[in-house]
Design an enzyme around this catalytic site. Structure first.
Site, PDB file in Angstrom:
ATOM      1  CB  SER A 296      -0.921   0.011   1.222  1.00  0.00           C
ATOM      2  OG  SER A 296      -1.796  -1.104   1.206  1.00  0.00           O
TER       3      SER A 296
ATOM      4  CD  GLN B 202       7.198  10.508   5.483  1.00  0.00           C
ATOM      5  OE1 GLN B 202       6.413   9.723   5.996  1.00  0.00           O
ATOM      6  NE2 GLN B 202       7.776  10.273   4.325  1.00  0.00           N
TER       7      GLN B 202
ATOM      8  NE  ARG C 117      36.912  16.932  -6.433  1.00  0.00           N
ATOM      9  CZ  ARG C 117      35.993  15.983  -6.318  1.00  0.00           C
ATOM     10  NH1 ARG C 117      35.004  16.141  -5.452  1.00  0.00           N
ATOM     11  NH2 ARG C 117      36.063  14.894  -7.049  1.00  0.00           N
TER      12      ARG C 117
END
Length: 423
Positions: free
Chosen positions: A97, A120, A178
């Site tokens: 579900s 949550q 970087r």
């Protein structure tokens, strides 16, 4: 804006509805968690995991707070913490579900709900202001869908299969150039704390979202728990950044502790001469001394209903090195007399109880705690539930918690005093 930032990420026309719109917080808490069994009600820093988000939601601007579950014990804990319970059907309680199916079932049965704040249970560092600020994007600014995100500075690379013989591609970095962390703004990722949306969006299966916004939460509040290894990290984080309620606990000046069931294990031994004997834990005595060193007075409380004689109680208080209050009844009125003598208020009092008759005092005290084996834990949502039982170090554990709350508040006060413009 405190604690987070909001931003628009799409511009489909929409406008706020006129009049009040019922806003419901909904926490999904199924009993069949695969990672950590019943993790939603497992204690995290003395509070059931789901209790952290329920506390934040109940103190926010939502109109109702719901827990959707298929489990009796989760239902009991949710109600204990003040939430309403939607008992989900077997059709949406399967392993397969989805959250969407469960939310759609909820709104079918709740026609009065206009905005669903799906929170949550595994985000214990959520605060009411996070909820309120994100909710305003829907209620005041015309957005239809708001999700929580966190900024991360992580370079991502393509994943290759074992049989692929080529170099992986970089997604968000030029290897030859970087950047330093401070020179790169990073990227936004969902942190899983919440997803807010209008009723129409949920009913459409999230295929018609309208205007979308994100709410950026700082990393320290972005905690998610999925597997066992996350638990100790989350416990340390929540003690520093979690939401502990509206009360200010740093001002605790008096600790009231019940003797039987808290300082002792509730058992009474009898000597050959017929004397009553009890045991107290050296760790608990050390915990009492820790509080006293921080200028927190400790008083053991008892009443005529206690199974221990007054003589035994006096010996216990002497050995523990603290005061004793022996009254006709152990209730809030008697405790108020102690406070009046010291010119204290309830928010300056911490209380540790264990039985049903302690509920009245627990509900008044600014900070309360119970041993792990306390029957009263079935009746009231304690602010701290110890991992240890009465007479086995619970008092020491609660004392450490009181002091940790004091340190936490001191850090926050010092942070507020910083002149950020001249720092």
């Amino acid at each position: 804006m405190e604690g987070g930032r909001c931003a628009q990420v799409s511009s489909v026309p929409a406008s706020p509805s006129s009049g009040h719109r019922h806003r419901a917080a909904l926490i999904l808490a199924r009993g069949g968690s695969k990672g950590i069994p019943l993790k939603n009600i497992k204690n995290l820093a003395g509070v059931p995991l789901i209790g952290w988000v329920l506390r934040a939601a109940l103190d926010s601007d939502v109109d109702s707070v719901w827990v959707s579950t298929d489990h009796d014990e989760i239902e009991r804990v949710a109600k204990l913490w003040g939430a309403k319970v939607h008992r989900r059907s077997p059709e949406v309680s399967k392993d397969s579900s989805s959250s969407l199916e469960t939310i759609q079932e909820f709104i079918r049965l709740r026609p009065e709900v206009d905005v669903i704040c799906h929170i949550q249970a595994t985000s214990p560092c959520l605060h009411p202001h996070h909820i309120n600020e994100a909710l305003q994007k829907i209620t005041h600014q015309g957005f239809s869908y708001v999700l929580s995100v966190v900024r991360r500075h992580q370079f991502r690379w393509e994943e290759l299969q074992e049989n692929e013989d080529r170099n992986p591609k970089s997604f968000n970095i030029n290897v030859a150039q970087r950047p330093r962390r401070q020179d790169w703004p990073g990227e936004l990722y969902e942190n899983g704390s919440f997803y807010f949306s209008t009723r129409k969006a949920w009913e459409s299966g999230l295929t018609e979202l309208g205007r979308i916004a994100y709410y950026e939460m700082p990393p320290e509040f972005s905690v998610d728990i999925d597997v066992d290894i996350d638990w100790p990290v989350a416990e340390q984080r929540v003690l520093r950044f979690g939401y502990f309620g509206r009360e200010e606990n740093a001002a605790v000046r008096l600790f009231l502790c019940k003797v039987s069931g808290c300082l002792t294990n509730g058992q009474i031994y009898m000597s050959v001469s017929g004397e009553d004997l009890v045991t107290i834990n050296a760790r608990d005595v050390a915990g009492i001394q820790m509080l006293q060193k921080e200028n927190i007075e400790v008083i053991l409380i008892s009443s005529v209903n206690e199974p221990l004689s007054r003589g035994v109680l006096e010996k216990v208080s002497q050995r523990a090195g603290c005061g004793l209050s022996f009254t006709e009844q152990r209730n809030a009125l008697e405790m108020q007399k102690l406070m009046d003598k010291r010119k204290l208020h309830w928010d300056q009092v911490a209380f540790m109880g264990s039985e049903s008759e302690d509920v009245e005092i627990m509900s008044q005290a600014g900070l309360n705690g119970v041993p792990s084996d306390a029957p009263v834990a079935e009746l009231i949502a304690a602010k701290y539930t110890c991992q240890r039982a009465g007479g086995h170090g619970a008092v020491r554990e609660f004392a450490e918690y009181i002091l940790s709350m004091k340190r936490k508040s001191s850090r926050e006060e010092n942070h507020e005093r910083i002149d950020k413009h001249n720092f």
